[in-house]
Design a protein around this motif. Sequence first.
Motif, PDB file in Angstrom:
ATOM      1  N   GLU A  62       0.804  -1.216   0.000  1.00  9.44           N
ATOM      2  CA  GLU A  62       0.000   0.000   0.000  1.00  9.44           C
ATOM      3  C   GLU A  62       0.839   1.270   0.000  1.00  9.44           C
ATOM      4  OE1 GLU A  62      -3.088   0.182  -0.602  1.00  9.44           O
ATOM      5  OE2 GLU A  62      -3.376  -1.998  -0.581  1.00  9.44           O
ATOM      6  N   GLY A  63       2.162   1.158   0.238  1.00  9.50           N
ATOM      7  CA  GLY A  63       3.006   2.345   0.119  1.00  9.50           C
ATOM      8  C   GLY A  63       3.969   2.613   1.250  1.00  9.50           C
ATOM      9  N   VAL A  64       3.990   1.772   2.284  1.00  7.35           N
ATOM     10  CA  VAL A  64       4.966   1.948   3.364  1.00  7.35           C
ATOM     11  C   VAL A  64       6.354   1.580   2.859  1.00  7.35           C
ATOM     12  CG1 VAL A  64       5.697   1.110   5.634  1.00  7.35           C
ATOM     13  CG2 VAL A  64       3.270   1.582   5.196  1.00  7.35           C
ATOM     14  N   ASP A  65       7.352   2.365   3.242  1.00  9.31           N
ATOM     15  CA  ASP A  65       8.737   2.089   2.849  1.00  9.31           C
ATOM     16  C   ASP A  65       9.499   1.313   3.914  1.00  9.31           C
ATOM     17  OD1 ASP A  65       8.966   3.689   0.295  1.00  9.31           O
ATOM     18  OD2 ASP A  65       8.320   5.269   1.669  1.00  9.31           O
ATOM     19  N   ILE A  66       9.234   1.630   5.179  1.00 12.82           N
ATOM     20  CA  ILE A  66       9.976   1.027   6.294  1.00 12.82           C
ATOM     21  C   ILE A  66       8.983   0.625   7.367  1.00 12.82           C
ATOM     22  CG2 ILE A  66      11.742   1.402   8.053  1.00 12.82           C
ATOM     23  CD1 ILE A  66      12.820   3.685   6.185  1.00 12.82           C
TER      24      ILE A  66
ATOM     25  N   LEU B  31      14.017 -10.092  19.681  1.00 14.95           N
ATOM     26  CA  LEU B  31      14.341  -9.660  18.328  1.00 14.95           C
ATOM     27  C   LEU B  31      13.837 -10.649  17.287  1.00 14.95           C
ATOM     28  CD1 LEU B  31      18.018  -8.515  18.961  1.00 14.95           C
ATOM     29  CD2 LEU B  31      16.076  -7.007  18.478  1.00 14.95           C
ATOM     30  N   GLN B  32      13.295 -10.097  16.190  1.00 11.74           N
ATOM     31  CA  GLN B  32      12.943 -10.886  15.014  1.00 11.74           C
ATOM     32  C   GLN B  32      13.655 -10.293  13.803  1.00 11.74           C
ATOM     33  OE1 GLN B  32       8.650 -10.768  14.885  1.00 11.74           O
ATOM     34  NE2 GLN B  32       8.421 -12.373  16.424  1.00 11.74           N
ATOM     35  N   PRO B  33      13.948 -11.115  12.784  1.00  8.12           N
ATOM     36  CA  PRO B  33      14.853 -10.697  11.701  1.00  8.12           C
ATOM     37  C   PRO B  33      14.355  -9.522  10.863  1.00  8.12           C
ATOM     38  CG  PRO B  33      14.605 -13.079  11.746  1.00  8.12           C
ATOM     39  CD  PRO B  33      13.576 -12.526  12.684  1.00  8.12           C
ATOM     40  N   MET B  34      15.294  -8.981  10.098  1.00  5.74           N
ATOM     41  CA  MET B  34      15.043  -7.943   9.108  1.00  5.74           C
ATOM     42  C   MET B  34      14.908  -8.597   7.735  1.00  5.74           C
ATOM     43  SD  MET B  34      17.827  -5.082  10.396  1.00  5.74           S
ATOM     44  CE  MET B  34      19.263  -6.121  10.072  1.00  5.74           C
ATOM     45  N   LYS B  35      14.213  -7.900   6.833  1.00  4.46           N
ATOM     46  CA  LYS B  35      14.000  -8.474   5.502  1.00  4.46           C
ATOM     47  C   LYS B  35      13.690  -7.373   4.502  1.00  4.46           C
ATOM     48  CE  LYS B  35      11.463 -12.318   3.333  1.00  4.46           C
ATOM     49  NZ  LYS B  35      10.390 -13.340   3.540  1.00  4.46           N
ATOM     50  N   MET B  36      14.014  -7.630   3.236  1.00  2.00           N
ATOM     51  CA  MET B  36      13.563  -6.783   2.134  1.00  2.00           C
ATOM     52  C   MET B  36      12.373  -7.462   1.483  1.00  2.00           C
ATOM     53  SD  MET B  36      15.485  -4.150   2.196  1.00  2.00           S
ATOM     54  CE  MET B  36      14.873  -3.408   0.690  1.00  2.00           C
ATOM     55  N   LEU B  37      11.296  -6.700   1.276  1.00  3.41           N
ATOM     56  CA  LEU B  37      10.087  -7.235   0.665  1.00  3.41           C
ATOM     57  C   LEU B  37       9.883  -6.643  -0.722  1.00  3.41           C
ATOM     58  CD1 LEU B  37       7.611  -7.001   3.686  1.00  3.41           C
ATOM     59  CD2 LEU B  37       8.997  -8.951   2.980  1.00  3.41           C
TER      60      LEU B  37
ATOM     61  N   ASN C 193      10.775  -2.167  -3.549  1.00  2.02           N
ATOM     62  CA  ASN C 193      11.329  -2.898  -2.419  1.00  2.02           C
ATOM     63  C   ASN C 193      11.105  -2.083  -1.160  1.00  2.02           C
ATOM     64  OD1 ASN C 193      13.021  -5.501  -3.010  1.00  2.02           O
ATOM     65  ND2 ASN C 193      13.320  -4.128  -4.738  1.00  2.02           N
ATOM     66  N   ALA C 194      10.832  -2.738  -0.073  1.00  8.43           N
ATOM     67  CA  ALA C 194      10.643  -2.083   1.218  1.00  8.43           C
ATOM     68  C   ALA C 194      11.428  -2.847   2.275  1.00  8.43           C
ATOM     69  CB  ALA C 194       9.166  -2.026   1.577  1.00  8.43           C
ATOM     70  N   PHE C 195      11.722  -2.148   3.358  1.00  9.14           N
ATOM     71  CA  PHE C 195      12.556  -2.705   4.425  1.00  9.14           C
ATOM     72  C   PHE C 195      11.712  -2.915   5.673  1.00  9.14           C
ATOM     73  CE2 PHE C 195      15.606  -1.798   7.996  1.00  9.14           C
ATOM     74  CZ  PHE C 195      16.331  -2.970   7.879  1.00  9.14           C
ATOM     75  N   ILE C 196      11.879  -4.088   6.315  1.00 15.26           N
ATOM     76  CA  ILE C 196      11.089  -4.404   7.497  1.00 15.26           C
ATOM     77  C   ILE C 196      11.969  -5.018   8.581  1.00 15.26           C
ATOM     78  CG2 ILE C 196      10.435  -6.672   6.576  1.00 15.26           C
ATOM     79  CD1 ILE C 196       7.687  -6.294   7.917  1.00 15.26           C
ATOM     80  N   VAL C 197      11.745  -4.582   9.815  1.00 16.63           N
ATOM     81  CA  VAL C 197      12.314  -5.244  10.995  1.00 16.63           C
ATOM     82  C   VAL C 197      11.109  -5.789  11.755  1.00 16.63           C
ATOM     83  CG1 VAL C 197      13.798  -5.042  13.009  1.00 16.63           C
ATOM     84  CG2 VAL C 197      14.126  -3.494  11.071  1.00 16.63           C
ATOM     85  N   TYR C 198      10.951  -7.099  11.801  1.00 13.32           N
ATOM     86  CA  TYR C 198       9.727  -7.675  12.355  1.00 13.32           C
ATOM     87  C   TYR C 198       9.583  -7.411  13.848  1.00 13.32           C
ATOM     88  CZ  TYR C 198       8.606  -9.949   7.966  1.00 13.32           C
ATOM     89  OH  TYR C 198       8.267 -10.182   6.648  1.00 13.32           O
ATOM     90  N   SER C 199      10.687  -7.377  14.587  1.00 10.40           N
ATOM     91  CA  SER C 199      10.613  -6.973  15.994  1.00 10.40           C
ATOM     92  C   SER C 199      11.960  -6.445  16.446  1.00 10.40           C
ATOM     93  CB  SER C 199      10.202  -8.127  16.899  1.00 10.40           C
ATOM     94  OG  SER C 199      10.253  -7.739  18.266  1.00 10.40           O
TER      95      SER C 199
END
Length: 382
Positions: free
Chosen positions: A264-268, A277-283, A290-296
């Motif tokens: 929908e448009g979120v970048d981070i 802690l939960q891992p980081m990922k590029m979606l 591409n967007a960047f996420i840190v799950y926890s």
Amino acid sequence: MKKRSYIYSILFMAGLVIISSTILVKMYQDSKEIPVFTASNHVSKEVSLSGKEFTTSITLGAIGDILIHDWVYEDAYTGSGYNFKPMFQYMKPSLQGPDVLLANQETVLGGVDLGLSSYPMFNSPQEVGDAIIDAGVDIVSTANNHSLDRGEKGILTSIRYYEKVGLPYVGFFKDKQDQSTIRVIHKNGVKIAYLAYSYGTNGIPVPEGKDYLVNLIDRNKMKAEIHKARDLADVVVMSIHWGNEYQRIPTDQQQELGQFLVDEGVDIVFGHHPHVLQPMKMLKTKDHRNAFIVYSLGNFLSGQMWDYKDIGGMATIDILKKVSPEGTEIQLSNPQFLPTYVSNKHLKEYRIVPLKDAAPFGLKDAANKNKEIMNHMTQWLR
């Protein structure tokens, strides 16, 4: 204390949306550069009307839960008030590195007048806020399962404090107008919109007719707000409370919702709530961004101990903005993670320290634990 600037604004803009820029993402681990992605991302609507080109950059950061148990605020008691600043002293230089730093303020800052309390219904000294501002925090996320621990009064008292000290908050609100105001921070010519939502409030009902008090996850509402933020900012950041407590890998529901948010448009996306802690990922998004996420981001400061609950950290990512007559290109690069450890001596002398340097603070084999955490956080980036 680093200089902070921000502007809350609601702007309605019209213009051409161009979808084409480049994300260059690199990850550094143990001094080794790990290339991750090169892919296209969005271009904002801003154009250089003068025909001149210019480039600017910032670093965004985020830390996890500020979760103040009674033994933490008791340790901060001075006899006449509370001082949490020593708890951040070893991390302050690192926390002041990012140009804009977000923290998840898990507990309401209702202060002593509302009566301090710990689990399961928290209320914390307002001096917690003084400490995180001093350490380098620029905005707090306040949508979480403890937002209504002290009801509407707790939220409104916290907001009065935040307004008094000039600390932007996002996630709970004082009225409908406050809720509808997108938080946009302007830093070095880059506009960053911050949004925040929670899965719930521990079963405490939101007062009837006052849904504005806390943002609860609702896809239609989130979609509309993300699109609104997309029109106002170069970068959209979502802070979200989700997942299962103490689970080190995100659930299928987290991953599916994360994909929805970036589509929908979120970048981070900065995730909170699991307390580990939960891992980081590029979606990859449906429109090939591409967007960047840190799950926890885990706990940054809390009274919880052992089983990874006393390990947190700071995630950062660089943003490069290039403005030309054709439009504005936004590049994200160099995501990094700095693991941290919360030490104490028999529930006294709470200190947040870099995980790799935690051996003198009582953590055995700190160097190897640091490597383990870095491998855990980057496993889906390699």
